[in-house]
Design a protein around this motif. Structure first.
Motif, PDB file in Angstrom:
ATOM      1  N   ARG A 135      19.811  16.859  36.957  1.00  0.00           N
ATOM      2  CA  ARG A 135      18.930  17.956  36.510  1.00  0.00           C
ATOM      3  C   ARG A 135      17.471  17.516  36.568  1.00  0.00           C
ATOM      4  O   ARG A 135      16.602  18.239  37.071  1.00  0.00           O
ATOM      5  CB  ARG A 135      19.289  18.379  35.085  1.00  0.00           C
ATOM      6  N   LEU A 136      17.187  16.319  36.074  1.00  0.00           N
ATOM      7  CA  LEU A 136      15.816  15.816  36.080  1.00  0.00           C
ATOM      8  C   LEU A 136      15.320  15.586  37.513  1.00  0.00           C
ATOM      9  O   LEU A 136      14.165  15.863  37.835  1.00  0.00           O
ATOM     10  CB  LEU A 136      15.697  14.540  35.256  1.00  0.00           C
TER      11      LEU A 136
ATOM     12  N   SER B 266      11.182  19.737  42.682  1.00  0.00           N
ATOM     13  CA  SER B 266      10.896  21.137  43.037  1.00  0.00           C
ATOM     14  C   SER B 266       9.423  21.466  42.918  1.00  0.00           C
ATOM     15  O   SER B 266       8.618  20.743  42.497  1.00  0.00           O
ATOM     16  CB  SER B 266      11.703  22.077  42.153  1.00  0.00           C
TER      17      SER B 266
ATOM     18  N   GLU C 257      10.211  17.568  30.907  1.00  0.00           N
ATOM     19  CA  GLU C 257      11.574  18.048  31.163  1.00  0.00           C
ATOM     20  C   GLU C 257      12.575  17.597  30.106  1.00  0.00           C
ATOM     21  O   GLU C 257      13.597  18.241  29.921  1.00  0.00           O
ATOM     22  CB  GLU C 257      12.055  17.604  32.548  1.00  0.00           C
TER      23      GLU C 257
ATOM     24  N   ARG D 169      16.223  17.224  40.194  1.00  0.00           N
ATOM     25  CA  ARG D 169      15.883  18.548  40.761  1.00  0.00           C
ATOM     26  C   ARG D 169      14.570  19.058  40.190  1.00  0.00           C
ATOM     27  O   ARG D 169      13.757  19.638  40.895  1.00  0.00           O
ATOM     28  CB  ARG D 169      17.010  19.553  40.486  1.00  0.00           C
ATOM     29  N   ALA D 170      14.327  18.831  38.901  1.00  0.00           N
ATOM     30  CA  ALA D 170      13.096  19.310  38.253  1.00  0.00           C
ATOM     31  C   ALA D 170      11.863  18.636  38.835  1.00  0.00           C
ATOM     32  O   ALA D 170      10.847  19.295  39.051  1.00  0.00           O
ATOM     33  CB  ALA D 170      13.172  19.068  36.738  1.00  0.00           C
TER      34      ALA D 170
END
Length: 119
Positions: A112-113, A119, A4, A115-116
């Motif tokens: 952001r990380l 998911s 990521e 969420r990555a």
């Protein structure tokens, strides 16, 4: 996480230690005489950075401090460890939070990380 941040071919070392050990590292490397939650030791710059190979550096997490923080935030310990690992990796890559604008950008990247990986 490394994928990521665009470092899928990289490696890092992760150590989970007790408060006395992270306090000693914090004192030695930052001049602060207390335990902390996470320390990062980047190999991307410095005297021997050309010899680091794929290794980005070391992330050291204080498990006792992490556990206290998890309890205080009503989070599971594994979630707190993941949060600290994200924070530590960003420090390895040169992110910082000394200035308010830097802190906002770093928090946004941490989200952001998170969420990555969730998911």
């Amino acid at each position: 996480m490394l994928r990521e941040v665009g470092r899928s071919n990289s490696e890092l070392s992760i150590a989970i230690v007790l408060d006395d050990e992270i306090a000693a590292l914090n004192s030695e490397h930052r001049g602060k005489r207390s335990a902390t939650d996470v320390l990062s030791f980047s190999l991307l710059e410095g005297e021997h950075s050309d010899q680091r190979g794929k290794l980005l550096g070391d992330v050291v997490i204080g498990i006792e401090t992490a556990a206290r923080q998890a309890r205080a935030a009503h989070r599971a310990l594994d979630a707190e460890l993941a949060r600290l690992l994200i924070h530590g990796i960003l420090h390895l890559l040169g992110w910082d939070h000394r200035e308010p604008a830097e802190a906002r950008r770093m928090r946004a990247e941490e989200r952001r990380l998170w969420r990555a990986i969730c998911s």
